[in-house]
Write a protein that holds these residues in place. Structure first.
Motif, mmCIF file in Angstrom:
data_model
loop_
_atom_site.group_PDB
_atom_site.id
_atom_site.type_symbol
_atom_site.label_atom_id
_atom_site.label_comp_id
_atom_site.label_asym_id
_atom_site.label_seq_id
_atom_site.Cartn_x
_atom_site.Cartn_y
_atom_site.Cartn_z
ATOM 1 N N UNK A 192 0.825 -1.210 0.000
ATOM 2 C CA UNK A 192 0.000 0.000 0.000
ATOM 3 C C UNK A 192 0.863 1.266 0.000
ATOM 4 N N UNK A 193 0.426 2.261 -0.753
ATOM 5 C CA UNK A 193 1.080 3.573 -0.771
ATOM 6 C C UNK A 193 0.099 4.563 -0.145
ATOM 7 N N UNK A 194 0.440 5.078 1.013
ATOM 8 C CA UNK A 194 -0.469 5.857 1.833
ATOM 9 C C UNK A 194 -0.904 7.160 1.158
ATOM 10 N N UNK A 195 -2.183 7.515 1.389
ATOM 11 C CA UNK A 195 -2.727 8.791 0.903
ATOM 12 C C UNK A 195 -2.029 9.933 1.631
ATOM 13 N N UNK A 196 -1.647 10.963 0.866
ATOM 14 C CA UNK A 196 -0.902 12.076 1.441
ATOM 15 C C UNK A 196 -1.506 13.407 1.020
ATOM 16 N N UNK A 197 -1.250 14.421 1.821
ATOM 17 C CA UNK A 197 -1.676 15.785 1.509
ATOM 18 C C UNK A 197 -0.472 16.597 1.060
ATOM 19 N N UNK A 198 -0.709 17.571 0.193
ATOM 20 C CA UNK A 198 0.386 18.381 -0.337
ATOM 21 C C UNK A 198 0.885 19.402 0.678
ATOM 22 N N UNK A 199 -0.017 19.878 1.538
ATOM 23 C CA UNK A 199 0.276 20.843 2.603
ATOM 24 C C UNK A 199 1.371 21.843 2.231
ATOM 25 N N UNK A 200 1.112 22.622 1.218
ATOM 26 C CA UNK A 200 2.042 23.663 0.802
ATOM 27 C C UNK A 200 2.100 24.772 1.857
#
Length: 777
Positions: A192-200
């Motif tokens: 699995x490749x975890x869901x991530x946020x871009x959080x610029x």
């Protein structure tokens, strides 16, 4: 001349302005009579909207408008579309939801768009939003892609009962299956490749403005592709392109986040026309977590087949990709666009990948630094380490043994890509030497004495950059000799301004202080390709370089007239036109001044010194590199320390080694965050976003990392005149698998062969406890 030229470590010329508060970000823009907008969002992952009552909100102080789907549909505007469109397993067109900017009848994710409140101030808009009464009937939801395709899972869309958006197949299945049937060694792993946020650093925002006198629309927003977004908005509003302008200003990071046409772009423009005033919307951080598009969220079922002596025979995988509740305007790209990266730097005879895009009650998917490349590199590189463990071979040696040789270039992989150039074995050897790979056993033994588990990991990865596309640039000399360079790329922190100034200095001899670089304004150029996919150095850089050639050729005509010599006798170097073989010369600034001497030039000479240049490439390039990471784990707490990190990268011609290192190091940090810390999580039952702030979503900090040592192994590409390859995503592509390989190597002392991302302290600690229980049993 070399001080500012190509290949020199020139500090970023934009930094003094940005670091001293001189940036012009979206929230710095305030237009006359500007109103503020607030989006009322769904608190539920799935629910019917039984009714919406906006009466009290409309009567609240300062309120200018409270808008719902009914208002939008009454005005007759369109909705954003997704490209590229794909197909289902039976060859039919994929299901594409009708993606309303304000939902009608049903919400499908936490943060869904229910109503838009516009008021004199943001506080008034928020207060009024509290008065909007929405009656919901909560429905079952599903947030896991794999669960969403199981029997009995609730459909996100009634028109798509199985939740399958599309299926994409690539490779030779028959040859791959045959290779596996005959293989003496196979390894298989769920990855699995975890869901991530871009959080610029800068949250998303937008300002819409409409001039009723001229019928002109203007959108101010940070984005990757101003011209593409303009085209999409013109289609939505039925407006010709000359009446719509997109301006980006400075952008505080993106990493793929700002590549799409967002509903907020549409809403502020629509609201501005409705109320006759500019309308501004800016997300706060928590709103961003539940309204931004997300990245990654793919799960691999991967297999690798080998001979007993470690020669790769084949690789195959199934990929279950979570595309969210809606398709972003580029939402079908991440699971598919860069599957070729899964071939790695290796000579793999047969490959096949089966991708299923799946709807869930989550935020839409969009490209995230690498756009599928880190996901694909994680697949092949984890399988390589598992294979090395299976056959008892050093992981570095397994990689060397299977590396594509320089004399095999150009190399057509078994999957998608044809690699242009590279020396992968040399990069592995350099990385081994940098990291003292062969001396690791002593460091592991020393760590063991301190009660620590130490591991080492390697990745040898490759990615596609600058896919076939075009770019445009405009170079204009002003009468005093200064220059404005307009380019169709957009800068989000990469250092474009510095690179373009270096090219101008190298080619024309104009000091950087006399050059103004303009990006991200659709009024400045007829078109532009924007920024994404590590394309700006290749496409933007070569466009600017080609434009300087036109400047020189035009300058030679004027210099020839001034020096009374034929154009063919004029040479140009270091800012000076000279008659070949003589000391007769004129400077570029003198030629510029003469070019504006109206009425005193021969009729055949065009006044002024300005050119517009288009450039296209039919061939992508393939940056590549080898990473080595060492970690130490505290077995009592599961805390991981990255204690050493080495990178050898090949980005072709190095335009600026200083900014290159910054790009690689930043990409590595992104990869470390993905591997160890970052994870967007939803409650499995309610679909509620659990990680809605920095209290719950963990970002990498300086103390999570060691120094990142970067060296270059440049193999210039012949696919473009500058010989450069992309660099912005390379660090992330290599770091994700490299860090995880190091973590698993550290845990291997207790018999652990794999652990999923992110390798948080809790997950590591639990794996250690399970291993101890297994050993005791």
């Amino acid at each position: 001349m070399e001080k500012f030229g190509i290949g020199q470590p020139v500090p970023r010329t934009e930094d003094p302005r940005l670091l001293t508060g001189g940036g012009n970000y979206l929230d710095d823009v305030t237009l006359p009579r500007q109103a503020r907008a607030y989006v009322l969002r769904s608190p539920h992952a799935a629910a019917k909207i039984l009714s919406i009552d906006t009466a009290a909100a409309k009567d609240a102080p300062g309120v200018l408008a409270v808008l719902t789907a009914e208002d939008y549909e009454a005005d007759g505007y369109g909705v954003p579309k997704c490209t590229p469109r794909r197909k289902t397993r039976d060859g039919k067109p994929m299901f594409e939801p009708y993606n309303r900017s304000l939902v009608s009848g049903r919400v499908r994710m936490v943060g869904d768009y229910v109503a838009l409140v516009v008021a004199e101030t943001l506080e008034q808009a928020k207060d009024a939003a509290e008065l909007v009464e929405v009656d919901y009937e909560i429905l079952p939801s599903v947030t896991s892609a794999y669960r969403a395709i199981q029997d009995g899972a609730p459909p996100v869309w009634d028109e798509c009962k199985d939740n399958i958006c599309f299926v994409h197949l690539v490779g030779d299945r028959e040859a791959t299956d045959k290779a596996f049937a005959d293989a003496p060694v196979t390894v298989r792993q769920w990855l699995p490749v975890n869901r991530s946020a871009h959080v610029t650093m800068e949250p998303r925002g937008a300002i819409g403005d409409y001039d009723s006198r001229s019928g002109r629309w203007t959108l101010y927003t940070g984005c990757h592709y101003p011209w593409q977004i303009r085209t999409e908005l013109c289609d939505i509003f039925g407006v010709p392109e000359q009446l719509f302008t997109v301006k980006t200003g400075d952008i505080g990071g993106s990493f793929g986040l700002r590549g799409a046409t967002y509903h907020e772009h549409i809403l502020v423009c629509w609201a501005a026309r409705r109320i006759g005033r500019p309308v501004k919307w800016v997300a706060d951080r928590s709103e961003g977590f539940m309204s931004d598009h997300h990245g990654r969220d793919q799960s691999w079922d991967g297999e690798l087949a080998l001979t007993k002596d470690g020669k790769i025979l084949a690789m195959r995988a199934k990929n279950y990709a979570n595309v969210g509740a809606y398709l972003s305007s580029r939402g079908t790209l991440p699971p598919v666009a860069n599957l070729g990266t899964a071939a790695g730097t290796y000579d793999v005879p047969a490959m096949h990948i089966d991708v299923t895009g799946i709807f869930t009650n989550t935020n839409p998917l969009c490209p995230f630094r690498g756009n599928g490349r880190p996901e694909a590199s994680y697949l092949i590189e984890r399988l390589m380490d598992l294979a090395a463990d299976e056959i008892g071979m050093d992981p570095a040696e397994l990689r060397r043994r299977n590396s594509i040789r320089p004399d095999q270039m150009p190399y057509k992989t078994a999957l998608v890509f044809t690699y242009d150039c590279g020396d992968f074995e040399k990069s592995i050897d350099m990385a081994k030497e940098m990291s003292d790979w062969d001396g690791f056993a002593a460091r592991r033994a020393e760590a063991r004495k301190r009660g620590r588990l130490r591991g080492i990991g390697m990745s040898s990865t490759i990615e596609r950059a600058a896919a076939p596309s075009f770019e445009m640039a405009d170079i204009r000399f002003h009468q005093g000799g200064t220059v404005t360079v307009a380019v169709g790329t957009t800068q989000q922190g990469q250092g474009h301004e510095t690179i373009y100034k270096q090219i101008i200095w190298e080619r024309l001899g104009v000091h950087p202080d006399n050059v103004l670089v303009v990006e991200g304004d659709t009024e400045m150029l007829a078109n532009g390709g924007g920024t994404g996919g590590s394309r700006s150095a290749t496409l933007g850089g070569n466009t600017v370089a080609a434009a300087t050639d036109k400047i020189i050729e035009k300058g030679k005509l004027i210099a020839g007239y001034m020096l009374e010599a034929a154009e063919g006798d004029i040479e140009f170097a270091q800012g000076t036109f000279r008659v070949a073989g003589t000391d007769r010369s004129v400077s570029l600034s003198e030629v510029v001044k003469k070019s504006y001497d109206g009425g005193n030039l021969p009729a055949e000479l065009e006044p002024g010194l300005a050119v517009t240049q288009g450039y296209q490439t039919q061939l992508e390039n393939f940056p590549n590199g080898c990473h080595v990471c060492e970690v130490e784990i505290d077995p009592e707490t599961g805390v991981i320390d990255v204690v050493d990190y080495k990178v050898v990268d090949d980005v072709g011609t190095v335009l600026n080694p200083l900014t290159l290192k910054g790009q690689i190091q930043g990409g590595v940090v992104h990869g470390v965050g993905q591997a160890l810390l970052e994870h967007i999580q939803y409650d499995a039952e309610s679909g509620q976003l659990v990680t809605g702030s920095f209290m719950d979503y963990t970002m990498p900090r300086a103390d999570n990392l060691s120094f990142i040592d970067v060296k270059s192994n440049p193999v210039p590409t012949a696919t473009n005149p500058l010989g450069c390859k992309g660099a912005g995503e390379a660090g992330t592509v290599g770091a994700v698998p490299c860090v995880m390989n190091a973590v698993v190597d550290a845990l291997s002392e207790l018999g652990i062969r794999h652990i999923d991302m992110p390798a948080t302290p809790m997950r590591v600690w639990q794996a250690l406890q399970d291993a101890k229980k297994g050993a005791a049993a």
